[in-house]
Write a protein that holds these residues in place. Structure first.
Motif, PDB file in Angstrom:
ATOM      1  N   ARG A   1      22.979  14.431   2.215  1.00  0.00           N
ATOM      2  CA  ARG A   1      21.595  14.357   1.763  1.00  0.00           C
ATOM      3  C   ARG A   1      20.808  15.582   2.214  1.00  0.00           C
ATOM      4  O   ARG A   1      19.999  16.132   1.466  1.00  0.00           O
ATOM      5  CB  ARG A   1      20.940  13.070   2.264  1.00  0.00           C
ATOM      6  CG  ARG A   1      21.605  11.778   1.759  1.00  0.00           C
ATOM      7  CD  ARG A   1      20.873  10.534   2.247  1.00  0.00           C
ATOM      8  NE  ARG A   1      19.541  10.476   1.642  1.00  0.00           N
ATOM      9  CZ  ARG A   1      19.303   9.937   0.449  1.00  0.00           C
ATOM     10  NH1 ARG A   1      20.282   9.393  -0.264  1.00  0.00           N
ATOM     11  NH2 ARG A   1      18.062   9.917  -0.028  1.00  0.00           N
TER      12      ARG A   1
ATOM     13  N   HIS B   1      25.889   2.829 -11.592  1.00  0.00           N
ATOM     14  CA  HIS B   1      24.925   3.704 -10.921  1.00  0.00           C
ATOM     15  C   HIS B   1      24.272   4.703 -11.865  1.00  0.00           C
ATOM     16  O   HIS B   1      23.524   5.580 -11.399  1.00  0.00           O
ATOM     17  CB  HIS B   1      25.617   4.430  -9.763  1.00  0.00           C
ATOM     18  CG  HIS B   1      25.990   3.524  -8.628  1.00  0.00           C
ATOM     19  ND1 HIS B   1      25.242   3.417  -7.476  1.00  0.00           N
ATOM     20  CD2 HIS B   1      27.029   2.657  -8.482  1.00  0.00           C
ATOM     21  CE1 HIS B   1      25.806   2.530  -6.679  1.00  0.00           C
ATOM     22  NE2 HIS B   1      26.888   2.049  -7.253  1.00  0.00           N
TER      23      HIS B   1
ATOM     24  N   LYS C   1      27.068  10.916   5.259  1.00  0.00           N
ATOM     25  CA  LYS C   1      26.123  10.678   4.167  1.00  0.00           C
ATOM     26  C   LYS C   1      24.777  11.337   4.457  1.00  0.00           C
ATOM     27  O   LYS C   1      24.154  11.920   3.544  1.00  0.00           O
ATOM     28  CB  LYS C   1      25.961   9.168   3.949  1.00  0.00           C
ATOM     29  CG  LYS C   1      27.202   8.523   3.340  1.00  0.00           C
ATOM     30  CD  LYS C   1      27.011   7.067   3.033  1.00  0.00           C
ATOM     31  CE  LYS C   1      27.092   6.201   4.260  1.00  0.00           C
ATOM     32  NZ  LYS C   1      27.130   4.752   3.910  1.00  0.00           N
ATOM     33  N   ARG C   2      24.329  11.255   5.693  1.00  0.00           N
ATOM     34  CA  ARG C   2      23.076  11.930   6.043  1.00  0.00           C
ATOM     35  C   ARG C   2      23.205  13.438   5.851  1.00  0.00           C
ATOM     36  O   ARG C   2      22.262  14.092   5.387  1.00  0.00           O
ATOM     37  CB  ARG C   2      22.703  11.614   7.490  1.00  0.00           C
ATOM     38  CG  ARG C   2      22.335  10.157   7.741  1.00  0.00           C
ATOM     39  CD  ARG C   2      21.815   9.960   9.159  1.00  0.00           C
ATOM     40  NE  ARG C   2      21.606   8.538   9.427  1.00  0.00           N
ATOM     41  CZ  ARG C   2      22.442   7.789  10.139  1.00  0.00           C
ATOM     42  NH1 ARG C   2      23.547   8.325  10.654  1.00  0.00           N
ATOM     43  NH2 ARG C   2      22.187   6.501  10.326  1.00  0.00           N
TER      44      ARG C   2
ATOM     45  N   GLU D   1      28.399   7.442   8.340  1.00  0.00           N
ATOM     46  CA  GLU D   1      26.938   7.414   8.247  1.00  0.00           C
ATOM     47  C   GLU D   1      26.347   8.805   8.397  1.00  0.00           C
ATOM     48  O   GLU D   1      25.451   9.204   7.630  1.00  0.00           O
ATOM     49  CB  GLU D   1      26.362   6.455   9.285  1.00  0.00           C
ATOM     50  CG  GLU D   1      26.711   5.001   9.033  1.00  0.00           C
ATOM     51  CD  GLU D   1      26.390   4.566   7.605  1.00  0.00           C
ATOM     52  OE1 GLU D   1      25.245   4.825   7.151  1.00  0.00           O
ATOM     53  OE2 GLU D   1      27.266   3.971   6.944  1.00  0.00           O
TER      54      GLU D   1
ATOM     55  N   TYR E   1      29.658   7.131  -0.248  1.00  0.00           N
ATOM     56  CA  TYR E   1      28.698   7.447  -1.308  1.00  0.00           C
ATOM     57  C   TYR E   1      27.298   7.573  -0.714  1.00  0.00           C
ATOM     58  O   TYR E   1      26.778   6.623  -0.115  1.00  0.00           O
ATOM     59  CB  TYR E   1      28.735   6.365  -2.381  1.00  0.00           C
ATOM     60  CG  TYR E   1      27.884   6.678  -3.590  1.00  0.00           C
ATOM     61  CD1 TYR E   1      28.286   7.651  -4.493  1.00  0.00           C
ATOM     62  CD2 TYR E   1      26.688   6.007  -3.822  1.00  0.00           C
ATOM     63  CE1 TYR E   1      27.509   7.951  -5.613  1.00  0.00           C
ATOM     64  CE2 TYR E   1      25.907   6.298  -4.927  1.00  0.00           C
ATOM     65  CZ  TYR E   1      26.323   7.269  -5.825  1.00  0.00           C
ATOM     66  OH  TYR E   1      25.552   7.568  -6.918  1.00  0.00           O
ATOM     67  N   PRO E   2      26.629   8.727  -0.894  1.00  0.00           N
ATOM     68  CA  PRO E   2      25.385   8.981  -0.167  1.00  0.00           C
ATOM     69  C   PRO E   2      24.112   8.498  -0.848  1.00  0.00           C
ATOM     70  O   PRO E   2      23.032   8.593  -0.251  1.00  0.00           O
ATOM     71  CB  PRO E   2      25.368  10.503  -0.051  1.00  0.00           C
ATOM     72  CG  PRO E   2      26.081  10.959  -1.286  1.00  0.00           C
ATOM     73  CD  PRO E   2      27.144   9.928  -1.551  1.00  0.00           C
ATOM     74  N   GLY E   3      24.193   8.014  -2.086  1.00  0.00           N
ATOM     75  CA  GLY E   3      23.006   7.473  -2.739  1.00  0.00           C
ATOM     76  C   GLY E   3      22.754   8.079  -4.104  1.00  0.00           C
ATOM     77  O   GLY E   3      23.037   9.245  -4.356  1.00  0.00           O
ATOM     78  N   ASP E   4      22.199   7.265  -4.986  1.00  0.00           N
ATOM     79  CA  ASP E   4      21.992   7.693  -6.373  1.00  0.00           C
ATOM     80  C   ASP E   4      21.026   8.862  -6.495  1.00  0.00           C
ATOM     81  O   ASP E   4      21.120   9.652  -7.432  1.00  0.00           O
ATOM     82  CB  ASP E   4      21.465   6.522  -7.211  1.00  0.00           C
ATOM     83  CG  ASP E   4      22.516   5.451  -7.450  1.00  0.00           C
ATOM     84  OD1 ASP E   4      23.711   5.702  -7.183  1.00  0.00           O
ATOM     85  OD2 ASP E   4      22.138   4.347  -7.891  1.00  0.00           O
ATOM     86  N   ASP E   5      20.080   8.984  -5.569  1.00  0.00           N
ATOM     87  CA  ASP E   5      19.083  10.044  -5.678  1.00  0.00           C
ATOM     88  C   ASP E   5      19.631  11.414  -5.319  1.00  0.00           C
ATOM     89  O   ASP E   5      19.001  12.437  -5.618  1.00  0.00           O
ATOM     90  CB  ASP E   5      17.867   9.725  -4.801  1.00  0.00           C
ATOM     91  CG  ASP E   5      18.224   9.536  -3.331  1.00  0.00           C
ATOM     92  OD1 ASP E   5      19.348   9.052  -3.036  1.00  0.00           O
ATOM     93  OD2 ASP E   5      17.384   9.870  -2.470  1.00  0.00           O
TER      94      ASP E   5
ATOM     95  N   HIS F   1      19.233  12.941 -13.181  1.00  0.00           N
ATOM     96  CA  HIS F   1      20.483  12.289 -12.790  1.00  0.00           C
ATOM     97  C   HIS F   1      21.159  11.712 -14.022  1.00  0.00           C
ATOM     98  O   HIS F   1      20.541  11.073 -14.864  1.00  0.00           O
ATOM     99  CB  HIS F   1      20.199  11.169 -11.783  1.00  0.00           C
ATOM    100  CG  HIS F   1      19.492  11.667 -10.562  1.00  0.00           C
ATOM    101  ND1 HIS F   1      19.987  12.683  -9.786  1.00  0.00           N
ATOM    102  CD2 HIS F   1      18.318  11.295  -9.987  1.00  0.00           C
ATOM    103  CE1 HIS F   1      19.157  12.906  -8.783  1.00  0.00           C
ATOM    104  NE2 HIS F   1      18.142  12.092  -8.881  1.00  0.00           N
TER     105      HIS F   1
END
Length: 341
Positions: free
Chosen positions: A188, A263, A184-185, A181, A221-225, A32
């Protein structure tokens, strides 16, 4: 950005003006925030969207000559969002982009990937919410595994995937607002599906529209990972009548830079260019200076009318600024070719 129907129409106009053919008007992810711009290259990769298919590859070389030999290291195109087959990477033009990418180790291939078929079909919010919920439950995982397999098979395992771009807007079926929600899921799940394909080293670029839109992009934003690059599509249009306003407005250029830093991500500009304010050399000068200051992974000007500077003869003053800023030597710029009027 203009949607696919709109960008194809815009391209055909530009092609007619320019006298150009329209061409059919391992499991581990990449680190990342990686500093490499593609292969062994570092720094900012310069690119342009010139055509979605194989003609775009040839025009990369022509634009490079117009810029006096400046290397265009970011090749940028889109998968059509009309059918799942196309989202799976069916277009034959990917072969041409694969050949271009493999010619130099420091090149970067950038591919905009829709998250749902019928992406410009005017689907109502209620149906979008249903589709996002189905995606979040894994119903469409196989389409993205097939895309990943195809890219790896073509020798494009390190593609930058601009997934579900401009998700904060009103238009695309893959928009976020009807159910943030589950959106974002779903993002991922797509990333997990593509990363599950052996040999892939994809980077995923989260690229909203600049500024306030249908929903704040931070809510999507769905997450840093599952995000590698913090992008933004930014045209010379409201909200933001001046470049300073485009920088300082809520969810504008400065907030993108600050969010990315917080981030641990590099930034990008998958789409940028002129628009509502016409031939605006001041915008062109300020945007290029902003890019030079903040050193994104890559930037890609949308080069057809009304946004562009090479395939569009409507913006001569901005074209001069773009060329002078990016061309290495003035003498080479005097004789460099450009599309025929």
């Amino acid at each position: 950005m203009p949607g696919r129907g709109r960008w194809m129409a815009g391209f055909c106009i530009a092609a007619a003006v320019a006298g150009l053919p329209a061409g059919g008007c391992a499991h581990a992810p990449a680190p990342h925030g990686a500093a490499s711009a593609g292969g062994s290259g570092t720094g900012t990769a310069i690119g342009a969207y010139l055509h979605y298919g194989s003609p775009g590859v040839d025009r990369m070389r022509e634009l490079s000559r117009w810029l006096g030999g400046t290397e265009l290291r970011a090749g940028h195109t889109y998968l059509p969002g009309d059918t799942w087959a196309n989202i799976e990477g069916a277009p034959d033009s990917l072969l041409s982009w694969a050949r271009w990418r493999k010619e130099r180790s420091d090149r970067l291939f950038v591919l905009n990937v829709p998250m749902l078929e019928g992406n410009e079909a005017g689907v109502p919010d209620e149906r979008v919410a249903e589709l996002l919920r189905a995606g979040a439950q894994g119903r469409y995982d196989q389409h993205f595994r097939r895309l990943a397999e195809r890219l790896v098979g073509l020798g494009l395992p390190d593609t930058v995937i601009v997934l579900g771009w401009e998700m904060n807007g009103y238009d695309y079926t893959h928009r976020c607002r009807p159910d943030p929600e589950n959106w974002k899921r779903y993002w991922r799940r797509i990333v997990d599906a593509m990363r599950s394909v052996e040999g892939g080293r994809f980077r995923f670029d989260f690229a909203p529209d600049r500024g306030p839109d249908a929903i704040p992009w931070t809510a999507c934003y769905p997450g840093d990972d599952v995000v590698d690059v913090m992008g933004m599509d930014s045209y010379d249009q409201p909200p933001g009548d001046t470049f300073d306003e485009q920088v300082t407005q809520p969810y504008g250029l400065q907030q993108q830079v600050d969010f990315a830093k917080a981030h641990g991500k590099r930034i990008s500009y998958p789409e940028w260019g002129l628009f509502r304010h016409g031939d605006n050399p001041e915008y062109m000068r300020r945007m290029l200076a902003w890019i030079a200051e903040h050193k994104p992974l890559y930037h890609s000007i949308t080069d057809y009318c009304p946004h562009g500077v090479w395939q569009c003869s409507e913006n001569p003053r901005s074209a001069q600024v773009f060329r002078e800023f990016l061309a290495p030597e003035r003498d080479s710029r005097r004789t460099a070719p450009r599309p025929r009027p």
